[in-house]
Design a protein around this motif. Sequence first.
Motif: not given
Length: 356
Positions: A53-72
Amino acid sequence: MIVIHVLVVDDSAFMRKLISDFINEQSDMKAAGTARNGEDALNKLAAGHYDVVTLDIEMPVMGGLTALRKIMIKERPLPVVMVSSLTVQGATQTLEAMDIGAVDVVAKPSGSISLNLHEVKEELIYKIRAAAGVNMEAHLNRGRRKAEMVVRIPTKPAAVTGSAVIGIGTSTGGPKALQYILPRLQADLRAPIFIVQHMPPGFTRSLADRLNRESSITVKEAAHDETAEKGTVYIAPGGKQLSVEKREHSLVMKVTEAPPVNGHRPSVDVLFSSLARLHDYDMTGIILTGMGRDGARGLKEMKQQGNCVAVAESEKTAIVYGMPKAAFEETDIDYSLELGELPSFLNSQHSLSLHH
Protein backbone atom coordinates in the motif's frame (compact mmCIF):
# COMPACT_ATOMS: atom_id res chain seq x y z
CA MET A 1 6.94 -13.39 -13.18
CA ILE A 2 5.52 -12.36 -9.80
CA VAL A 3 3.66 -9.07 -10.09
CA ILE A 4 3.41 -6.75 -7.06
CA HIS A 5 -0.19 -5.56 -6.65
CA VAL A 6 -0.27 -2.05 -5.17
CA LEU A 7 -3.13 -0.08 -3.61
CA VAL A 8 -2.54 3.67 -4.12
CA VAL A 9 -4.15 5.82 -1.42
CA ASP A 10 -4.28 9.63 -1.80
CA ASP A 11 -7.06 12.21 -1.55
CA SER A 12 -5.87 13.91 -4.78
CA ALA A 13 -7.15 12.28 -8.00
CA PHE A 14 -4.13 13.78 -9.80
CA MET A 15 -1.68 12.18 -7.37
CA ARG A 16 -3.46 8.81 -7.55
CA LYS A 17 -3.17 8.89 -11.35
CA LEU A 18 0.49 9.96 -11.32
CA ILE A 19 1.56 7.30 -8.80
CA SER A 20 -0.51 4.63 -10.60
CA ASP A 21 1.12 5.56 -13.94
CA PHE A 22 4.61 5.24 -12.43
CA ILE A 23 3.71 1.80 -11.06
CA ASN A 24 2.05 0.56 -14.24
CA GLU A 25 5.15 1.44 -16.30
CA GLN A 26 7.00 -1.33 -14.42
CA SER A 27 6.83 -4.90 -15.72
CA ASP A 28 6.83 -6.38 -12.19
CA MET A 29 4.12 -4.27 -10.56
CA LYS A 30 0.58 -3.09 -11.09
CA ALA A 31 -1.59 -0.38 -9.53
CA ALA A 32 -4.38 -2.83 -8.79
CA GLY A 33 -6.58 -0.27 -7.04
CA THR A 34 -6.83 3.30 -5.75
CA ALA A 35 -8.53 4.86 -2.73
CA ARG A 36 -9.29 8.51 -1.88
CA ASN A 37 -9.02 8.23 1.92
CA GLY A 38 -8.32 5.76 4.73
CA GLU A 39 -11.88 4.47 4.96
CA ASP A 40 -12.00 3.86 1.21
CA ALA A 41 -8.62 2.09 1.46
CA LEU A 42 -9.82 -0.30 4.18
CA ASN A 43 -12.88 -1.19 2.07
CA LYS A 44 -10.67 -1.85 -0.97
CA LEU A 45 -8.27 -3.99 1.09
CA ALA A 46 -11.17 -6.05 2.41
CA ALA A 47 -12.48 -6.66 -1.12
CA GLY A 48 -9.28 -7.38 -3.05
CA HIS A 49 -5.74 -8.80 -2.93
CA TYR A 50 -2.83 -6.39 -2.56
CA ASP A 51 0.86 -6.81 -1.74
CA VAL A 52 1.85 -3.22 -0.90
CA VAL A 53 0.00 0.00 0.00
CA THR A 54 1.22 3.54 -0.75
CA LEU A 55 -0.43 5.79 1.81
CA ASP A 56 -0.82 9.56 2.06
CA ILE A 57 -1.02 11.00 5.59
CA GLU A 58 -3.30 14.05 5.32
CA MET A 59 -6.72 12.91 4.01
CA PRO A 60 -10.37 13.70 4.83
CA VAL A 61 -12.83 11.23 6.43
CA MET A 62 -9.99 8.98 7.70
CA GLY A 63 -6.35 10.05 7.67
CA GLY A 64 -3.36 7.90 6.88
CA LEU A 65 -2.23 7.25 10.46
CA THR A 66 -5.67 5.98 11.54
CA ALA A 67 -5.88 3.75 8.46
CA LEU A 68 -2.34 2.49 9.08
CA ARG A 69 -3.20 1.43 12.64
CA LYS A 70 -6.14 -0.57 11.29
CA ILE A 71 -4.03 -2.15 8.53
CA MET A 72 -1.43 -3.26 11.10
CA ILE A 73 -3.96 -5.06 13.32
CA LYS A 74 -5.44 -7.00 10.41
CA GLU A 75 -4.94 -10.77 10.35
CA ARG A 76 -2.44 -10.24 7.52
CA PRO A 77 -0.79 -6.82 7.91
CA LEU A 78 0.53 -5.41 4.63
CA PRO A 79 3.75 -3.48 3.99
CA VAL A 80 2.94 0.24 3.71
CA VAL A 81 5.08 2.97 2.12
CA MET A 82 4.11 6.44 3.35
CA VAL A 83 4.03 9.15 0.66
CA SER A 84 4.31 12.26 2.80
CA SER A 85 4.58 16.02 2.37
CA LEU A 86 8.05 17.28 3.25
CA THR A 87 7.33 19.45 6.29
CA VAL A 88 8.45 19.34 9.92
CA GLN A 89 4.95 18.15 10.87
CA GLY A 90 5.03 15.68 7.97
CA ALA A 91 8.37 14.30 9.20
CA THR A 92 7.04 13.90 12.76
CA GLN A 93 3.91 12.14 11.51
CA THR A 94 5.98 9.92 9.23
CA LEU A 95 8.16 8.76 12.13
CA GLU A 96 4.96 8.04 14.06
CA ALA A 97 3.80 6.02 11.04
CA MET A 98 7.02 4.01 11.14
CA ASP A 99 6.44 3.33 14.85
CA ILE A 100 2.98 2.03 13.97
CA GLY A 101 4.38 -0.26 11.26
CA ALA A 102 4.99 1.57 7.96
CA VAL A 103 8.16 0.20 6.35
CA ASP A 104 9.41 3.25 4.46
CA VAL A 105 8.71 6.82 3.36
CA VAL A 106 8.85 8.81 0.14
CA ALA A 107 8.68 12.60 0.40
CA LYS A 108 6.44 14.52 -2.03
CA PRO A 109 8.87 17.15 -3.31
CA SER A 110 6.48 20.13 -3.27
CA GLY A 111 3.55 19.55 -0.96
CA SER A 112 0.42 17.43 -0.98
CA ILE A 113 -0.13 17.89 -4.73
CA SER A 114 3.35 17.67 -6.26
CA LEU A 115 3.38 18.33 -10.00
CA ASN A 116 7.07 17.36 -9.92
CA LEU A 117 6.52 13.93 -8.35
CA HIS A 118 8.61 12.45 -11.19
CA GLU A 119 11.68 13.68 -9.25
CA VAL A 120 11.10 10.87 -6.73
CA LYS A 121 9.72 8.30 -9.18
CA GLU A 122 12.77 5.98 -9.05
CA GLU A 123 12.84 6.17 -5.25
CA LEU A 124 9.13 5.36 -5.04
CA ILE A 125 9.43 2.34 -7.33
CA TYR A 126 12.54 1.11 -5.49
CA LYS A 127 10.81 1.38 -2.12
CA ILE A 128 7.65 -0.40 -3.32
CA ARG A 129 9.88 -3.28 -4.49
CA ALA A 130 11.67 -3.33 -1.14
CA ALA A 131 8.35 -3.25 0.73
CA ALA A 132 7.09 -6.25 -1.23
CA GLY A 133 10.00 -8.27 0.17
CA VAL A 134 9.51 -7.25 3.79
CA ASN A 135 9.14 -9.92 6.47
CA MET A 136 6.15 -8.31 8.22
CA GLU A 137 6.21 -10.69 11.18
CA ALA A 138 9.85 -9.78 11.93
CA HIS A 139 9.08 -6.11 11.30
CA LEU A 140 6.16 -5.89 13.72
CA ASN A 141 7.99 -7.94 16.37
CA ARG A 142 11.30 -6.08 16.16
CA GLY A 143 12.97 -5.96 19.55
CA ARG A 144 10.16 -7.76 21.35
CA ARG A 145 12.06 -11.01 21.52
CA LYS A 146 14.75 -11.07 24.18
CA ALA A 147 17.88 -12.50 22.60
CA GLU A 148 20.86 -13.72 24.56
CA MET A 149 24.23 -12.63 23.28
CA VAL A 150 25.31 -15.32 20.85
CA VAL A 151 28.47 -15.04 18.80
CA ARG A 152 27.75 -16.77 15.51
CA ILE A 153 31.00 -16.91 13.59
CA PRO A 154 33.79 -15.41 15.67
CA THR A 155 37.01 -14.77 13.79
CA LYS A 156 38.27 -12.01 16.06
CA PRO A 157 38.41 -11.29 19.79
CA ALA A 158 35.52 -9.15 21.03
CA ALA A 159 37.47 -6.43 22.85
CA VAL A 160 39.10 -3.61 20.90
CA THR A 161 41.90 -1.37 22.10
CA GLY A 162 42.96 2.21 21.42
CA SER A 163 40.81 4.70 19.51
CA ALA A 164 37.68 3.22 18.00
CA VAL A 165 34.90 4.14 15.57
CA ILE A 166 31.59 2.46 14.74
CA GLY A 167 29.84 2.70 11.38
CA ILE A 168 26.26 1.53 10.79
CA GLY A 169 24.44 1.31 7.46
CA THR A 170 20.75 0.55 6.97
CA SER A 171 17.74 1.20 4.76
CA THR A 172 14.22 -0.30 4.78
CA GLY A 173 13.30 -1.13 8.39
CA GLY A 174 16.27 0.80 9.73
CA PRO A 175 14.46 3.42 11.85
CA LYS A 176 12.85 0.69 13.98
CA ALA A 177 16.16 -1.16 14.27
CA LEU A 178 17.95 2.01 15.40
CA GLN A 179 15.13 2.71 17.83
CA TYR A 180 15.85 -0.65 19.40
CA ILE A 181 19.65 -0.41 19.46
CA LEU A 182 20.53 3.19 20.37
CA PRO A 183 18.44 3.57 23.58
CA ARG A 184 20.16 0.41 24.90
CA LEU A 185 23.71 1.72 24.45
CA GLN A 186 25.64 2.83 27.51
CA ALA A 187 26.41 6.54 27.87
CA ASP A 188 30.13 5.77 28.43
CA LEU A 189 30.62 4.30 24.94
CA ARG A 190 34.20 5.11 23.99
CA ALA A 191 33.67 5.51 20.26
CA PRO A 192 31.70 7.84 18.00
CA ILE A 193 28.99 6.15 15.92
CA PHE A 194 28.38 7.24 12.33
CA ILE A 195 25.09 6.12 10.75
CA VAL A 196 23.75 6.16 7.21
CA GLN A 197 19.99 5.56 7.15
CA HIS A 198 18.50 5.86 3.66
CA MET A 199 15.89 8.60 4.18
CA PRO A 200 14.72 11.67 2.28
CA PRO A 201 15.96 15.16 3.26
CA GLY A 202 14.10 16.61 6.22
CA PHE A 203 13.35 13.29 7.91
CA THR A 204 16.79 12.49 9.34
CA ARG A 205 16.78 15.44 11.75
CA SER A 206 13.40 14.38 13.17
CA LEU A 207 14.73 10.80 13.44
CA ALA A 208 17.87 12.00 15.25
CA ASP A 209 15.86 14.22 17.63
CA ARG A 210 13.52 11.37 18.49
CA LEU A 211 16.36 8.88 19.07
CA ASN A 212 18.19 11.47 21.18
CA ARG A 213 15.16 11.86 23.45
CA GLU A 214 14.98 8.09 23.95
CA SER A 215 18.70 7.40 24.46
CA SER A 216 21.25 8.05 27.21
CA ILE A 217 23.85 8.46 24.47
CA THR A 218 23.72 11.73 22.44
CA VAL A 219 22.17 11.36 18.96
CA LYS A 220 22.27 14.18 16.39
CA GLU A 221 22.25 14.87 12.69
CA ALA A 222 25.82 15.18 11.38
CA ALA A 223 27.06 18.67 10.44
CA HIS A 224 29.80 19.67 7.98
CA ASP A 225 33.24 20.21 9.55
CA GLU A 226 31.99 19.05 12.96
CA THR A 227 34.50 17.25 15.17
CA ALA A 228 33.30 13.81 16.26
CA GLU A 229 33.15 13.00 19.97
CA LYS A 230 33.14 9.64 21.72
CA GLY A 231 29.76 8.53 22.99
CA THR A 232 27.89 10.49 20.32
CA VAL A 233 25.85 9.17 17.39
CA TYR A 234 25.93 11.11 14.10
CA ILE A 235 23.22 10.43 11.51
CA ALA A 236 23.94 11.40 7.90
CA PRO A 237 21.53 14.12 6.70
CA GLY A 238 19.05 12.91 4.06
CA GLY A 239 20.05 14.06 0.58
CA LYS A 240 23.75 14.55 1.53
CA GLN A 241 26.84 12.36 1.57
CA LEU A 242 28.65 11.83 4.88
CA SER A 243 32.33 10.97 5.12
CA VAL A 244 34.86 11.15 7.97
CA GLU A 245 38.48 12.24 7.80
CA LYS A 246 41.31 12.56 10.30
CA ARG A 247 42.67 16.01 11.10
CA GLU A 248 45.61 15.93 13.50
CA HIS A 249 44.22 13.98 16.48
CA SER A 250 40.54 14.48 15.67
CA LEU A 251 37.90 13.00 13.37
CA VAL A 252 36.01 15.58 11.34
CA MET A 253 32.82 14.98 9.35
CA LYS A 254 32.33 16.11 5.75
CA VAL A 255 28.71 16.62 4.70
CA THR A 256 28.60 17.31 0.96
CA GLU A 257 26.45 17.41 -2.16
CA ALA A 258 28.58 14.68 -3.79
CA PRO A 259 26.55 12.62 -6.29
CA PRO A 260 24.55 9.52 -5.29
CA VAL A 261 26.40 6.20 -5.02
CA ASN A 262 24.42 2.97 -5.61
CA GLY A 263 21.50 5.35 -6.24
CA HIS A 264 21.75 6.63 -2.65
CA ARG A 265 22.58 9.93 -1.04
CA PRO A 266 23.52 9.35 1.73
CA SER A 267 25.32 6.14 0.78
CA VAL A 268 26.72 3.59 3.24
CA ASP A 269 29.61 2.89 0.85
CA VAL A 270 30.69 6.55 0.92
CA LEU A 271 30.78 6.56 4.75
CA PHE A 272 32.43 3.14 5.09
CA SER A 273 35.07 3.90 2.42
CA SER A 274 36.05 7.01 4.37
CA LEU A 275 36.28 4.99 7.61
CA ALA A 276 38.52 2.48 5.82
CA ARG A 277 41.06 5.29 5.35
CA LEU A 278 41.41 5.77 9.14
CA HIS A 279 44.43 3.50 9.55
CA ASP A 280 45.08 3.90 13.28
CA TYR A 281 41.54 3.25 14.54
CA ASP A 282 39.82 0.05 15.60
CA MET A 283 36.61 -0.14 13.60
CA THR A 284 33.29 -1.90 13.85
CA GLY A 285 31.22 -1.90 10.65
CA ILE A 286 27.57 -3.00 10.91
CA ILE A 287 25.08 -3.64 8.10
CA LEU A 288 21.45 -3.77 9.21
CA THR A 289 18.22 -4.46 7.30
CA GLY A 290 17.76 -3.00 3.82
CA MET A 291 17.32 -3.76 0.13
CA GLY A 292 20.21 -3.68 -2.34
CA ARG A 293 23.97 -3.83 -1.89
CA ASP A 294 24.86 -0.44 -0.43
CA GLY A 295 27.58 -0.83 2.20
CA ALA A 296 28.93 -4.21 1.07
CA ARG A 297 31.88 -2.76 -0.87
CA GLY A 298 32.67 -0.20 1.83
CA LEU A 299 32.63 -2.88 4.53
CA LYS A 300 35.01 -4.96 2.44
CA GLU A 301 37.38 -1.97 2.26
CA MET A 302 37.17 -1.60 6.06
CA LYS A 303 38.01 -5.31 6.49
CA GLN A 304 40.92 -5.13 4.03
CA GLN A 305 42.38 -2.32 6.12
CA GLY A 306 42.91 -4.97 8.79
CA ASN A 307 41.52 -3.70 12.09
CA CYS A 308 37.79 -3.99 11.50
CA VAL A 309 35.15 -6.18 13.11
CA ALA A 310 32.44 -6.74 10.47
CA VAL A 311 28.86 -7.41 11.59
CA ALA A 312 25.72 -8.20 9.57
CA GLU A 313 22.21 -8.46 10.95
CA SER A 314 20.90 -12.02 10.97
CA GLU A 315 18.30 -13.09 8.43
CA LYS A 316 16.07 -14.02 11.39
CA THR A 317 15.46 -10.38 12.31
CA ALA A 318 16.36 -8.35 9.18
CA ILE A 319 13.04 -7.29 7.69
CA VAL A 320 14.73 -7.05 4.28
CA TYR A 321 17.83 -9.25 4.10
CA GLY A 322 19.31 -7.71 0.95
CA MET A 323 22.04 -5.49 2.43
CA PRO A 324 23.25 -7.97 5.09
CA LYS A 325 23.24 -10.77 2.49
CA ALA A 326 25.28 -8.63 0.07
CA ALA A 327 27.78 -7.94 2.86
CA PHE A 328 28.18 -11.70 3.41
CA GLU A 329 28.75 -12.23 -0.31
CA GLU A 330 31.31 -9.44 -0.54
CA THR A 331 33.53 -9.93 2.52
CA ASP A 332 34.34 -12.00 5.60
CA ILE A 333 31.70 -11.22 8.23
CA ASP A 334 32.90 -11.76 11.81
CA TYR A 335 29.50 -11.80 13.51
CA SER A 336 25.97 -12.47 12.30
CA LEU A 337 23.79 -11.07 15.07
CA GLU A 338 20.08 -10.80 15.67
CA LEU A 339 18.77 -7.33 16.42
CA GLY A 340 18.35 -8.17 20.11
CA GLU A 341 22.04 -9.10 20.38
CA LEU A 342 23.47 -5.90 18.93
CA PRO A 343 23.24 -3.52 21.94
CA SER A 344 25.06 -5.90 24.30
CA PHE A 345 27.63 -6.62 21.57
CA LEU A 346 28.41 -2.91 21.14
CA ASN A 347 28.41 -2.24 24.86
CA SER A 348 30.79 -5.14 25.54
CA GLN A 349 33.16 -4.02 22.76
CA HIS A 350 33.16 -0.30 23.30
CA SER A 351 32.05 0.56 26.85
CA LEU A 352 34.55 2.20 29.19
CA SER A 353 33.33 -0.04 32.00
CA LEU A 354 35.45 -2.94 30.68
CA HIS A 355 38.59 -0.86 30.92
CA HIS A 356 38.26 0.73 34.36
